[in-house]
Write a protein that holds these residues in place. Structure first.
Motif, PDB file in Angstrom:
ATOM      1  N   ARG A  55       0.839  -1.201   0.000  1.00 35.60           N
ATOM      2  CA  ARG A  55       0.000   0.000   0.000  1.00 35.60           C
ATOM      3  C   ARG A  55       0.874   1.251   0.000  1.00 35.60           C
ATOM      4  O   ARG A  55       0.602   2.225  -0.708  1.00 35.60           O
ATOM      5  N   GLY A  56       1.940   1.226   0.772  1.00 33.83           N
ATOM      6  CA  GLY A  56       2.856   2.359   0.814  1.00 33.83           C
ATOM      7  C   GLY A  56       3.534   2.597  -0.521  1.00 33.83           C
ATOM      8  O   GLY A  56       3.695   3.739  -0.955  1.00 33.83           O
ATOM      9  N   LEU A  57       3.920   1.519  -1.188  1.00 34.97           N
ATOM     10  CA  LEU A  57       4.552   1.673  -2.501  1.00 34.97           C
ATOM     11  C   LEU A  57       3.562   2.193  -3.532  1.00 34.97           C
ATOM     12  O   LEU A  57       3.922   3.018  -4.381  1.00 34.97           O
ATOM     13  N   LEU A  58       2.326   1.730  -3.461  1.00 35.76           N
ATOM     14  CA  LEU A  58       1.314   2.245  -4.385  1.00 35.76           C
ATOM     15  C   LEU A  58       1.112   3.741  -4.191  1.00 35.76           C
ATOM     16  O   LEU A  58       0.947   4.492  -5.152  1.00 35.76           O
ATOM     17  N   GLN A  59       1.126   4.173  -2.952  1.00 37.02           N
ATOM     18  CA  GLN A  59       1.013   5.609  -2.660  1.00 37.02           C
ATOM     19  C   GLN A  59       2.234   6.351  -3.208  1.00 37.02           C
ATOM     20  O   GLN A  59       2.105   7.399  -3.824  1.00 37.02           O
ATOM     21  N   ALA A  60       3.413   5.799  -3.004  1.00 39.15           N
ATOM     22  CA  ALA A  60       4.651   6.449  -3.436  1.00 39.15           C
ATOM     23  C   ALA A  60       4.739   6.563  -4.953  1.00 39.15           C
ATOM     24  O   ALA A  60       5.313   7.519  -5.481  1.00 39.15           O
ATOM     25  N   VAL A  61       4.169   5.603  -5.671  1.00 40.10           N
ATOM     26  CA  VAL A  61       4.212   5.608  -7.133  1.00 40.10           C
ATOM     27  C   VAL A  61       3.575   6.873  -7.703  1.00 40.10           C
ATOM     28  O   VAL A  61       4.030   7.404  -8.714  1.00 40.10           O
ATOM     29  N   HIS A  62       2.553   7.383  -7.029  1.00 40.59           N
ATOM     30  CA  HIS A  62       1.861   8.574  -7.529  1.00 40.59           C
ATOM     31  C   HIS A  62       2.768   9.803  -7.556  1.00 40.59           C
ATOM     32  O   HIS A  62       2.590  10.685  -8.386  1.00 40.59           O
ATOM     33  N   ASN A  63       3.718   9.867  -6.646  1.00 39.93           N
ATOM     34  CA  ASN A  63       4.597  11.032  -6.570  1.00 39.93           C
ATOM     35  C   ASN A  63       5.993  10.776  -7.112  1.00 39.93           C
ATOM     36  O   ASN A  63       6.822  11.685  -7.113  1.00 39.93           O
ATOM     37  N   ASN A  64       6.268   9.543  -7.531  1.00 41.09           N
ATOM     38  CA  ASN A  64       7.617   9.174  -7.960  1.00 41.09           C
ATOM     39  C   ASN A  64       7.566   8.404  -9.283  1.00 41.09           C
ATOM     40  O   ASN A  64       7.552   7.174  -9.286  1.00 41.09           O
ATOM     41  N   PRO A  65       7.557   9.109 -10.396  1.00 46.30           N
ATOM     42  CA  PRO A  65       7.474   8.418 -11.687  1.00 46.30           C
ATOM     43  C   PRO A  65       8.630   7.443 -11.935  1.00 46.30           C
ATOM     44  O   PRO A  65       8.446   6.424 -12.596  1.00 46.30           O
ATOM     45  N   ASP A  66       9.804   7.730 -11.373  1.00 45.70           N
ATOM     46  CA  ASP A  66      10.930   6.807 -11.544  1.00 45.70           C
ATOM     47  C   ASP A  66      10.670   5.488 -10.825  1.00 45.70           C
ATOM     48  O   ASP A  66      11.061   4.425 -11.315  1.00 45.70           O
ATOM     49  N   LEU A  67      10.020   5.550  -9.687  1.00 48.26           N
ATOM     50  CA  LEU A  67       9.650   4.321  -8.973  1.00 48.26           C
ATOM     51  C   LEU A  67       8.639   3.540  -9.793  1.00 48.26           C
ATOM     52  O   LEU A  67       8.766   2.329  -9.954  1.00 48.26           O
ATOM     53  N   TYR A  68       7.640   4.220 -10.332  1.00 46.61           N
ATOM     54  CA  TYR A  68       6.649   3.559 -11.176  1.00 46.61           C
ATOM     55  C   TYR A  68       7.327   2.865 -12.351  1.00 46.61           C
ATOM     56  O   TYR A  68       7.047   1.697 -12.639  1.00 46.61           O
TER      57      TYR A  68
END
Length: 190
Positions: A101-114
């Motif tokens: 859930r935390g990573l899914l949240q982080a993906v929204h603000n971090n295109p490199d992570l996505y």
């Protein structure tokens, strides 16, 4: 990526430490300095091996939780899906649900992570799932033009997150197997 001079054991230790830190502080607060300190590595070594935080996180997830979907071929789609569920570990799902859930949240603000997650985790898993479905079509278990085929990933991944949102329960093998039989396989006409 530069090939590692690290032993497989050392790499595994690093990947485990990254996931532990992610569980403790979340993606946004995870720093390469913290990983270096936790693993007694130099930051230069981390960047030389993985180039960026998103790549290190994605590789950690990939290596610690490798996809098994591509290895499965029981001879039936129902058998393949049930085998997928039997390989799931209830304790790991519970422990890792907050992490995901935390990573899914982080993906929204971090295109490199996505991008890193998509390249290293999502696309390989999607291809393995497509292979399972293609075999089912070849065996005549499902029709290639069944509109539900396009939504299999959505149904599978959605069930994982929806249960927690709706029932405040982490999905377990029993729930996922029931969901697979009642929703996914029925939608596919199996």
């Amino acid at each position: 990526m530069t090939r590692s001079r690290l032993t497989p054991e050392r790499e595994s230790e690093l990947y485990g430490a990254v996931l532990d830190l992610l569980r403790e502080v979340g993606y946004d607060s995870l720093t390469m300095d913290a990983v270096a300190a936790r693993t007694r590595s130099s930051k230069a070594t981390l960047y030389r091996q993985w180039h960026s935080k998103p790549e290190l996180v994605a590789r950690s997830l990939q290596q610690v939780k490798p996809s098994v979907t591509g290895e499965i071929d029981t001879g039936s789609l129902r058998g393949d899906f049930h085998e997928m569920m039997s390989r799931a570990d209830d304790e790991e799902m519970e422990r890792d649900s907050a992490l995901m859930r935390g990573l899914l949240q982080a993906v929204h603000n971090n295109p490199d992570l996505y991008d890193a997650l998509r390249k290293l985790l999502i696309e390989p898993e999607m291809q393995a799932l497509r292979t399972l479905v293609e075999r089912a079509v070849e065996r005549g278990e499902i029709s290639a033009d069944n509109p539900a085929v396009d939504f299999i990933p959505h149904m599978l991944f959605g069930s994982f997150f929806a249960r927690q949102m709706i029932e405040d329960k982490v999905p377990d093998r029993c729930f996922l197997t029931r969901y697979m039989d009642s929703v996914v396989l029925r939608a596919l006409g199996v």
